[in-house]
Design a protein around this motif. Sequence first.
Motif, short mmCIF file in Angstrom:
data_model
loop_
_atom_site.label_atom_id
_atom_site.label_comp_id
_atom_site.label_asym_id
_atom_site.label_seq_id
_atom_site.Cartn_x
_atom_site.Cartn_y
_atom_site.Cartn_z
N ASN A 1 0.79 -1.23 0.00
CA ASN A 1 0.00 0.00 0.00
C ASN A 1 0.83 1.29 0.00
O ASN A 1 0.28 2.37 0.21
CB ASN A 1 -0.94 0.00 1.22
N LEU A 2 2.15 1.12 -0.22
CA LEU A 2 2.98 2.32 -0.28
C LEU A 2 2.54 3.20 -1.45
O LEU A 2 2.38 2.72 -2.57
CB LEU A 2 4.46 1.94 -0.46
N PHE A 3 2.34 4.47 -1.21
CA PHE A 3 1.95 5.48 -2.20
C PHE A 3 0.54 5.25 -2.78
O PHE A 3 0.13 5.99 -3.67
CB PHE A 3 2.95 5.53 -3.38
N ARG A 4 -0.20 4.25 -2.26
CA ARG A 4 -1.49 3.92 -2.89
C ARG A 4 -2.48 5.07 -2.78
O ARG A 4 -3.13 5.44 -3.76
CB ARG A 4 -2.07 2.65 -2.25
N ASN A 5 -2.64 5.61 -1.60
CA ASN A 5 -3.62 6.68 -1.41
C ASN A 5 -2.96 8.04 -1.20
O ASN A 5 -3.55 8.95 -0.63
CB ASN A 5 -4.52 6.34 -0.22
N THR A 6 -1.73 8.14 -1.66
CA THR A 6 -1.00 9.41 -1.48
C THR A 6 -1.51 10.43 -2.49
O THR A 6 -1.58 10.16 -3.69
CB THR A 6 0.50 9.19 -1.69
N TRP A 7 -1.89 11.58 -1.99
CA TRP A 7 -2.32 12.68 -2.87
C TRP A 7 -1.77 13.97 -2.29
O TRP A 7 -1.96 14.28 -1.13
CB TRP A 7 -3.84 12.75 -2.97
N ILE A 8 -1.04 14.70 -3.10
CA ILE A 8 -0.40 15.94 -2.63
C ILE A 8 -0.79 17.08 -3.56
O ILE A 8 -0.86 16.91 -4.79
CB ILE A 8 1.14 15.78 -2.60
N ASP A 9 -1.02 18.24 -2.98
CA ASP A 9 -1.39 19.43 -3.75
C ASP A 9 -0.11 20.08 -4.32
O ASP A 9 0.34 21.12 -3.86
CB ASP A 9 -2.14 20.41 -2.84
N PHE A 10 0.48 19.43 -5.32
CA PHE A 10 1.73 19.93 -5.91
C PHE A 10 1.54 21.27 -6.60
O PHE A 10 2.37 22.18 -6.47
CB PHE A 10 2.27 18.91 -6.93
N ILE A 11 0.44 21.40 -7.35
CA ILE A 11 0.22 22.64 -8.10
C ILE A 11 -0.01 23.81 -7.15
O ILE A 11 0.46 24.93 -7.40
CB ILE A 11 -0.98 22.47 -9.07
N GLY A 12 -0.70 23.55 -6.06
CA GLY A 12 -0.92 24.61 -5.08
C GLY A 12 0.37 25.08 -4.43
O GLY A 12 0.47 26.23 -3.97
N LYS A 13 1.37 24.20 -4.39
CA LYS A 13 2.65 24.54 -3.76
C LYS A 13 3.71 24.96 -4.78
O LYS A 13 4.89 25.13 -4.44
CB LYS A 13 3.16 23.34 -2.96
N ARG A 14 3.30 25.11 -6.03
CA ARG A 14 4.31 25.36 -7.07
C ARG A 14 5.05 26.69 -6.88
O ARG A 14 6.22 26.80 -7.21
CB ARG A 14 3.67 25.31 -8.46
#
Length: 964
Positions: free
Chosen positions: A623-636
């Motif tokens: 389950n590594l990285f399975r449900n990982t979601w990060i707001d990359f665009i918001g932190k750009r």
Amino acid sequence: MQGKGLITIVAIVLGLICLNELLPTWYASKIESQIEAANGNEKEIKRLKGETLNLGFTELSYAKAKDKEMKLGLDLKGGINVLLEINQRDLVNDLTNYSTNPVLIEALNKTDEAQKNSTKSYIDNFFTEFDAVNKAKGTNLKLADPDIFGNTNLSEIKFNTTDDQVRSIIKRRIDLSVGTAFEVIRTRIDKLGAIQPNIQRVPGTARISVEMPGMKDIDKVKKMLQTSAKLQFWEVQQIPEVASYFQTVASTVATKGDSIGVAKNLNFMSLLQLDKLRTNGVASVKLSDTAKVNKILNSKIAKSLRPANIKYTQFLWGYKPEATDTESLVLYAVRGNINQKAPVDGAVETASIGYDELSRVVVDMQMDSKGAKDWKTLTEKNVNKPVAVTLDNRVYTAPNVVNAIPNGRTQISGNFSQEEAKELVDVLGAGKLPAGAKVVQATQVGPSLGQESIDAGAISFAIAFLIIIVYIIFYYGGAGVYAVIAMIINLFYIFGIMDSGDFTLTLPGIAGIVLTMAMAVDTNVIIYERTKEELFAGKNIFEAYRDGFKHALNAIIDGHLTTLLTAVVLFFFGTGPIKGFALTLMIGIVMTLFTSVALSRVMIFSRLEKGKGLSVWTAPTKNLFRNTWIDFIGKRKIAYGISAVLTIVCLISIFTNGFKYGIDFTGGRNYVVRFDKEVQAEDIEKNLIKVFSTADGKNSSVEAKTFGNDRQLKISTDYLIDDESLRADQTVEQKLFEGLKSNLPANTTIQDFKSADVGSSGIVSSEKVGPTVADDIKTHGILAVAAALGGIFIYILVRFRKWQFSLGAVVALFHDAVIILGAYSLLHTIMPFNMEINQDFVAAILTVLGYSINDTVIIFDRIREYLREKKSITLAGLFDDSISSTLGRTFNTTFTVLLVILAIFIFGGDNLRGFMFALLIGIGFGAYSSIFIASAIAYDFLKTGKEDKVEGKTTTSKEVIVSK
């Protein structure tokens, strides 16, 4: 599955071919191990070498196996590599029949200057300069004019032949002349007895690359290859004709010495030692003073003082010191002319070793018909006068002519040893070069350093491969085992193809193979991560693998093609080690596509079709990285700020601190010197600076740095680098020996020092790069980076159909390049290993670009997929989903590659450390820039369009617009 049978057949056939090609290498290695174990037992060694391996379908003797075994580069086996350049001015002079036309002479002089800073061929520059001089002087000469190329030497050129036609004819004739030189060089190398020599013409140039593994005596090799074998005979002028000129020069030196580049108080006449002269020369000069005398006599001031009777006189040195005075060289004055064409300039038909009436070794020779006729004329004219016999502007002998010699038979004496006479006979017997040749680049690697490189390469390779095996099985379980099997087959294919193509394996090549293994991991990671997604979506194991391979294919092909593009650019623009790295990378990329995609698919589905399962995870990694979601665009914007600060710091350092440029880019000489005790680099450097001072007392650039351990130094200098003669090389080595003598064992001789064997002190490797070659390498490096960036931009544009993706990719690559350059600028004085900007560094930059774009393409491919499928979210959310869903792949690939590079960095030897450090920085920042630079810029420029509105939940809480 479709194509299963064809893939299996191809794999088997390819395997058998590789096995057949690698068999000689295995057998030769086996016999050599047994020979080593025989401990000098001649009878046993003879028996082993006479054994034959009979496999039914083929018989293999040791000699045959040795001839067909895989070639190892100098860095793995030790040996000598030289880059020869044929003097194209000589070729042009010959084709113009040594014309003295002032337009031609000026054009040639300007071409010589232009060539120093040009990557164009000599003849192309000549035609440009000829047109410019012709136009400036208003002479309206045609190339077919009798004073230029319309002479009896070129019967195909008529009075009405156009300039374009003449250019074509001349280029063809020069190419043929270089081809002739190539064959002469090949014949000479055969006489040297080199094993598995590699001789190649450098396309588009008059250069010939010669690599001779196992050879030690670089002076002998240079002498053999550089000698034109064109004997010339000149009238000799003696002291009464030059004495007054020498006095005038001496007075000028006493008052204007600093203008010439020597000390004002220098006594020129004392340097000439006229009281010691016992031959037909005009001076007898100490070996240590020859450079000063050369500088004075060749200066513009001294030449301007020449009276009419010696206006065209050539001052030439004797071939070697006389037996009566081994510390001095005789200087001769030979009567020249405006075009410096010798009265006798004929080829030798036969040459042999003989003995004179005093039983001294001489070389007897017979001239061709033209040479015999000219020789008769010259000897008739100079009875009771001296005539000089020269070879490559060295006077071998200058005896008085007793009577005319009508038959073309003559004799060269020169205080020869038996070995020297044999070398001269071999050179003359191999035929003459169509023009003089000079060594513009040379590398020598001692056998001990070569063996150490093999050991370091093998250790780093084993550790890196073990890391890959352990990690991929740990992460992907049963599927990882199949990935490992595919990688082992891939490795077998790479070595087999290298051997079958007669390619040379080098240390950078091994690095390329290791990095190929990391790319194979990347390929499997992409497939298995997609398979995991399909399994989590509820599909059965067979469907999941089928769709996993299917959906991963586009990303794999895009990533491999961009890396392949980088490797191709490296191969065509690179030289030497870079080519070796690029070649193995290209072969590895193609084989990875076959083994990790096609062959791995066959193996996996063969298992699945039998109803057997195949895990694609292990308990800790499921389950590594399975449900990982990060707001990359918001932190750009935060990332933009960090990157901007880093970029500014790097640019400031680049423009203020600059770089430590290697001799690849500046020209110079490198020596790796080993000692029997610890030495201080700073103290050694101070001593050498004094030794390498020039004739005017100024210091040449000298640097000494610890290399690998405290008993080994890398010493660099640009002393006499503009002088490409063998004597200059020997002078530098002599001075280096003098400067280090106090740190060497008491009984070390200059010969011991120049080629240190295992366990002894001295030079274990050396490298020379002439200024023109350095300029070419620098230019090609810049072109390589520009070509790679341009090619990647175009490929991304064609593949993704949006310029915004291309822009994001190229900006990210530029960002990575600046970070690496900045790190090298900031740290080159701090780090304990080599951080020079050289051709290896260019290879590292391009490798980083290839890996970085690979990361970027994976993310872009997922964005493109989501753009087609998802219509209910904002563009920012779509980008975040795409990046988050590929995090597993990004982490696994980056982490694995970094571990591999770290293993090579630690265990791969000193020569690779700087290269791997660049990769360590670049791969890490490459993963960062793929997410926070490439993707972010693509997003910012995509959302400014004015077409389809995409609504839904967004991390920016605003509606955005995406253009098609």
